[in-house]
Design a protein around this motif. Structure first.
Motif, PDB file in Angstrom:
ATOM      1  N   PRO A 131       0.835  -1.210   0.000  1.00  0.00           N
ATOM      2  CA  PRO A 131       0.000   0.000   0.000  1.00  0.00           C
ATOM      3  C   PRO A 131       0.866   1.256   0.000  1.00  0.00           C
ATOM      4  O   PRO A 131       2.019   1.243   0.418  1.00  0.00           O
ATOM      5  CB  PRO A 131      -0.802  -0.127   1.301  1.00  0.00           C
ATOM      6  N   ASP A 132       0.280   2.353  -0.485  1.00  0.00           N
ATOM      7  CA  ASP A 132       0.914   3.662  -0.458  1.00  0.00           C
ATOM      8  C   ASP A 132       0.204   4.541   0.567  1.00  0.00           C
ATOM      9  O   ASP A 132      -0.850   4.179   1.114  1.00  0.00           O
ATOM     10  CB  ASP A 132       0.857   4.305  -1.844  1.00  0.00           C
ATOM     11  N   MET A 133       0.788   5.730   0.812  1.00  0.00           N
ATOM     12  CA  MET A 133       0.224   6.657   1.781  1.00  0.00           C
ATOM     13  C   MET A 133      -0.287   7.892   1.041  1.00  0.00           C
ATOM     14  O   MET A 133       0.330   8.350   0.076  1.00  0.00           O
ATOM     15  CB  MET A 133       1.282   7.067   2.807  1.00  0.00           C
ATOM     16  N   ALA A 134      -1.413   8.404   1.490  1.00  0.00           N
ATOM     17  CA  ALA A 134      -2.014   9.558   0.845  1.00  0.00           C
ATOM     18  C   ALA A 134      -2.723  10.425   1.866  1.00  0.00           C
ATOM     19  O   ALA A 134      -3.105   9.964   2.951  1.00  0.00           O
ATOM     20  CB  ALA A 134      -2.993   9.128  -0.235  1.00  0.00           C
ATOM     21  N   ILE A 135      -2.883  11.706   1.501  1.00  0.00           N
ATOM     22  CA  ILE A 135      -3.730  12.619   2.268  1.00  0.00           C
ATOM     23  C   ILE A 135      -5.085  12.631   1.575  1.00  0.00           C
ATOM     24  O   ILE A 135      -5.179  12.903   0.365  1.00  0.00           O
ATOM     25  CB  ILE A 135      -3.139  14.034   2.294  1.00  0.00           C
ATOM     26  N   VAL A 136      -6.155  12.323   2.280  1.00  0.00           N
ATOM     27  CA  VAL A 136      -7.482  12.229   1.693  1.00  0.00           C
ATOM     28  C   VAL A 136      -8.467  13.059   2.498  1.00  0.00           C
ATOM     29  O   VAL A 136      -8.225  13.397   3.657  1.00  0.00           O
ATOM     30  CB  VAL A 136      -7.963  10.759   1.628  1.00  0.00           C
ATOM     31  N   ARG A 137      -9.596  13.353   1.790  1.00  0.00           N
ATOM     32  CA  ARG A 137     -10.721  13.968   2.481  1.00  0.00           C
ATOM     33  C   ARG A 137     -11.988  13.259   2.016  1.00  0.00           C
ATOM     34  O   ARG A 137     -12.206  13.069   0.806  1.00  0.00           O
ATOM     35  CB  ARG A 137     -10.819  15.452   2.178  1.00  0.00           C
ATOM     36  N   VAL A 138     -12.797  12.880   2.962  1.00  0.00           N
ATOM     37  CA  VAL A 138     -14.068  12.199   2.666  1.00  0.00           C
ATOM     38  C   VAL A 138     -15.193  13.205   2.841  1.00  0.00           C
ATOM     39  O   VAL A 138     -15.299  13.857   3.898  1.00  0.00           O
ATOM     40  CB  VAL A 138     -14.278  10.982   3.590  1.00  0.00           C
ATOM     41  N   TYR A 139     -16.016  13.333   1.788  1.00  0.00           N
ATOM     42  CA  TYR A 139     -17.093  14.331   1.782  1.00  0.00           C
ATOM     43  C   TYR A 139     -18.423  13.596   1.629  1.00  0.00           C
ATOM     44  O   TYR A 139     -18.585  12.735   0.745  1.00  0.00           O
ATOM     45  CB  TYR A 139     -16.885  15.301   0.622  1.00  0.00           C
ATOM     46  N   LEU A 140     -19.367  13.903   2.467  1.00  0.00           N
ATOM     47  CA  LEU A 140     -20.686  13.257   2.442  1.00  0.00           C
ATOM     48  C   LEU A 140     -21.596  14.026   1.485  1.00  0.00           C
ATOM     49  O   LEU A 140     -21.890  15.211   1.704  1.00  0.00           O
ATOM     50  CB  LEU A 140     -21.280  13.229   3.848  1.00  0.00           C
ATOM     51  N   LEU A 141     -22.017  13.349   0.396  1.00  0.00           N
ATOM     52  CA  LEU A 141     -22.884  13.962  -0.609  1.00  0.00           C
ATOM     53  C   LEU A 141     -24.364  13.783  -0.226  1.00  0.00           C
ATOM     54  O   LEU A 141     -24.725  12.856   0.528  1.00  0.00           O
ATOM     55  CB  LEU A 141     -22.638  13.332  -1.979  1.00  0.00           C
ATOM     56  N   PRO A 142     -25.223  14.628  -0.746  1.00  0.00           N
ATOM     57  CA  PRO A 142     -26.656  14.419  -0.522  1.00  0.00           C
ATOM     58  C   PRO A 142     -27.103  13.074  -1.086  1.00  0.00           C
ATOM     59  O   PRO A 142     -26.644  12.627  -2.144  1.00  0.00           O
ATOM     60  CB  PRO A 142     -27.313  15.576  -1.289  1.00  0.00           C
ATOM     61  N   GLY A 143     -27.962  12.408  -0.414  1.00  0.00           N
ATOM     62  CA  GLY A 143     -28.413  11.091  -0.844  1.00  0.00           C
ATOM     63  C   GLY A 143     -27.624   9.966  -0.211  1.00  0.00           C
ATOM     64  O   GLY A 143     -27.825   8.799  -0.537  1.00  0.00           O
ATOM     65  N   GLY A 144     -26.646  10.284   0.672  1.00  0.00           N
ATOM     66  CA  GLY A 144     -25.891   9.260   1.364  1.00  0.00           C
ATOM     67  C   GLY A 144     -24.646   8.796   0.664  1.00  0.00           C
ATOM     68  O   GLY A 144     -23.886   7.964   1.211  1.00  0.00           O
ATOM     69  N   PHE A 145     -24.423   9.278  -0.557  1.00  0.00           N
ATOM     70  CA  PHE A 145     -23.197   8.897  -1.257  1.00  0.00           C
ATOM     71  C   PHE A 145     -21.985   9.605  -0.626  1.00  0.00           C
ATOM     72  O   PHE A 145     -22.110  10.685  -0.038  1.00  0.00           O
ATOM     73  CB  PHE A 145     -23.306   9.254  -2.741  1.00  0.00           C
ATOM     74  N   ARG A 146     -20.838   8.961  -0.771  1.00  0.00           N
ATOM     75  CA  ARG A 146     -19.603   9.514  -0.209  1.00  0.00           C
ATOM     76  C   ARG A 146     -18.575   9.732  -1.324  1.00  0.00           C
ATOM     77  O   ARG A 146     -18.424   8.881  -2.193  1.00  0.00           O
ATOM     78  CB  ARG A 146     -19.016   8.601   0.865  1.00  0.00           C
ATOM     79  N   LEU A 147     -17.893  10.871  -1.215  1.00  0.00           N
ATOM     80  CA  LEU A 147     -16.865  11.239  -2.202  1.00  0.00           C
ATOM     81  C   LEU A 147     -15.521  11.358  -1.484  1.00  0.00           C
ATOM     82  O   LEU A 147     -15.396  12.095  -0.501  1.00  0.00           O
ATOM     83  CB  LEU A 147     -17.205  12.576  -2.869  1.00  0.00           C
ATOM     84  N   LEU A 148     -14.519  10.622  -1.954  1.00  0.00           N
ATOM     85  CA  LEU A 148     -13.153  10.674  -1.401  1.00  0.00           C
ATOM     86  C   LEU A 148     -12.228  11.250  -2.461  1.00  0.00           C
ATOM     87  O   LEU A 148     -12.207  10.757  -3.599  1.00  0.00           O
ATOM     88  CB  LEU A 148     -12.688   9.287  -0.976  1.00  0.00           C
TER      89      LEU A 148
END
Length: 477
Positions: A131-148
């Motif tokens: 595995p590699d290392m990354a800086i991420v942000r998880v954003y909660l979209l309307p409708g319950g979907f998630r965007l990373l």
């Protein structure tokens, strides 16, 4: 090997090496802190750029979702995921099922978190399990979907490696250069100190003619060598003066001691009446008093040169002291047929000893009366004056006698030195020596000048600074 270890130990024990090591340690600490601060700021700046890029991408994609829904978001994510050097994208359902993106695997629970953080990941196109290392942000979209959205931090890791490598090489270079420079400086300083030590050993064996070498750089070792050379010159002068004093004492005291013994021997052989014995004893006492006066003068000069008379110094008016001594000698001058001309300026404050200044003035006037009387029809006069000049009080005793040749003026200031023309007059050659010692005690000088004809003796003493009274403060009306 033993010689090398001995030389190394000697080098390490030197003050120059210790100072060089201390400076090297301090400089290394400052370099460590400075380079560390630069490395930390570089990583922080790169991380801020990553975060700013991720934040901008999240905002853009969320806008696309708001205007075009999930289908538009998925199309954009799939297109951007396939671009060379693409960022990390992942769209999932509320349950965590992958919908689109280039992130293949994440640690459990990562997609359920929100906000910004660092995590391990695997791309979908990677075959290796590492595995590699990354800086991420998880954003909660309307409708319950998630965007990373994330950014691989491999660039930051490579930057860290470059910085740490440069950091290590820089510290190593500083340490090596500092050690070499410290060794060179220490060897240079140690060589000069060893040369000084070798010369001082020769001087301690009795060779007072040796002098320390001066490199001409004007550094502290040059100043030390110059001061030591000046001290050795002064010691040499004192040794020569002591030898001359011993020779002069042996020469000048031999006559009165011989005369004293001869008179006592003659009294033993020839005196037959009480009056003759009394006369012989009186002559013996007179010779003894002369010897006592010589030794008292020598003790006074030694005391003045050692500075032991400074505890009795005080402020006084030199004008009054000069007038008092001149008044005492007016009667003696009149008996000798000499006119004493006195010209003294008022208010001449100095800091010193009034008694010692009076003794010096008495010696100068006594010499002027004994040796400075003019011959022939020229009027016999002795001038005594005191006045201010360039921050000094200049006390002058001038006569119209034969004077002293210029080549002999420095020599007559030494103890027991008497010119051949003065050997027929009473005295021991200590008057001017005492006056010189008094002048030095007061921080002044004694000068012998030509009076054309005659001798002009100038006793120059520093004038005491008088503090002016401060004007009273005027209150505002």
């Amino acid at each position: 090997m033993n010689a090398f270890m001995s030389a190394l130990g000697k080098l390490v024990r030197t003050t120059a090496f210790k100072l060089s090591f201390a400076y090297l340690l301090i400089f290394t600490i400052f370099a460590f802190v400075g380079l560390g601060y630069v490395a930390w700021n570089a990583q922080r700046l790169l991380t801020d750029q990553f975060v700013s890029t991720i934040e901008s991408e999240i905002n853009n994609l969320s806008e696309q979702y708001r205007f075009g829904g999930l289908r538009r978001l998925v199309n954009i994510v799939e297109r951007r995921s396939r671009a060379p050097g693409a960022m990390l994208y992942l769209v999932t359902t509320e349950a965590g099922e992958r919908v689109a993106g280039n992130v293949g695997a994440l640690p459990p629970g990562v997609i359920g978190r929100t906000g910004q953080f660092e995590t391990l990941y695997n791309r979908t196109d990677e075959t290796e399990a590492r595995p590699d290392m990354a800086i991420v942000r998880v954003y909660l979209l309307p409708g319950g979907f998630r965007l990373l959205v994330g950014r691989d931090i491999e660039e930051r890791r490579r930057l860290q490696e470059v910085i740490y490598r440069a950091f290590g090489y820089s510290l190593l270079f500083i340490v090596v250069l500092g050690c070499v420079g410290g060794w060179f400086i220490t060897r240079r300083v140690l060589k000069r100190v060893d040369d000084m030590t070798e010369i001082t050993r020769h001087i301690m064996t009795g060779d007072l003619g040796g002098r320390l070498k001066i490199a001409g750089t004007g550094d502290e070792l040059d100043r030390l060598a110059q001061n030591l050379n000046d001290m050795l010159d002064r010691i040499g002068e004192l040794m020569r003066g002591m030898q001359e004093v011993s020779d002069n004492i042996a020469h000048d005291l031999k006559t009165p001691l011989t005369r004293l013994r001869n008179k006592a021997d003659e009294a033993l052989r020839t005196a037959s009446t009480p009056d003759e014995l009394k006369s012989a004893l009186e002559a013996t006492i007179e010779e003894s008093d002369n010897l006592i006066r010589i030794f008292n003068a020598l003790l006074m000069i030694a005391r003045l040169e050692a500075g032991n008379a400074r505890e009795g110094l005080a402020d006084f008016d030199a004008a009054e002291a000069v007038r008092d001594v001149a008044e005492l000698y007016e009667a003696l001058a009149e008996e000798a047929g000499v006119s004493l001309e006195v010209s003294v300026e008022d208010d001449l404050p100095i800091h010193g000893s009034r008694e010692l200044l009076g003794q010096a003035m008495a010696n100068l006037l006594d010499n002027a009366l004994k040796y400075g009387s003019a011959t022939g029809r020229t009027p016999q006069t002795i001038g005594v004056s005191a006045h201010r000049s360039d921050g000094e009080v200049r006390i002058v005793v001038a006569d119209r006698g034969p004077g002293i040749p210029e080549a002999e003026r420095g020599r007559v200031l030494e103890r027991f030195v008497r010119l051949e023309t003065a050997r027929s007059r009473p005295g021991f050659g200590l008057g001017l020596s005492l006056a010189v010692a008094v002048a030095r005690l007061h921080g002044g000088t004694l000068l012998l000048e030509d009076n054309g004809p005659g001798l002009r003796v100038v006793l120059a003493l520093p004038l005491k600074a008088v503090e002016l009274p401060q004007p009273p403060l005027q209150s505002a009306a």
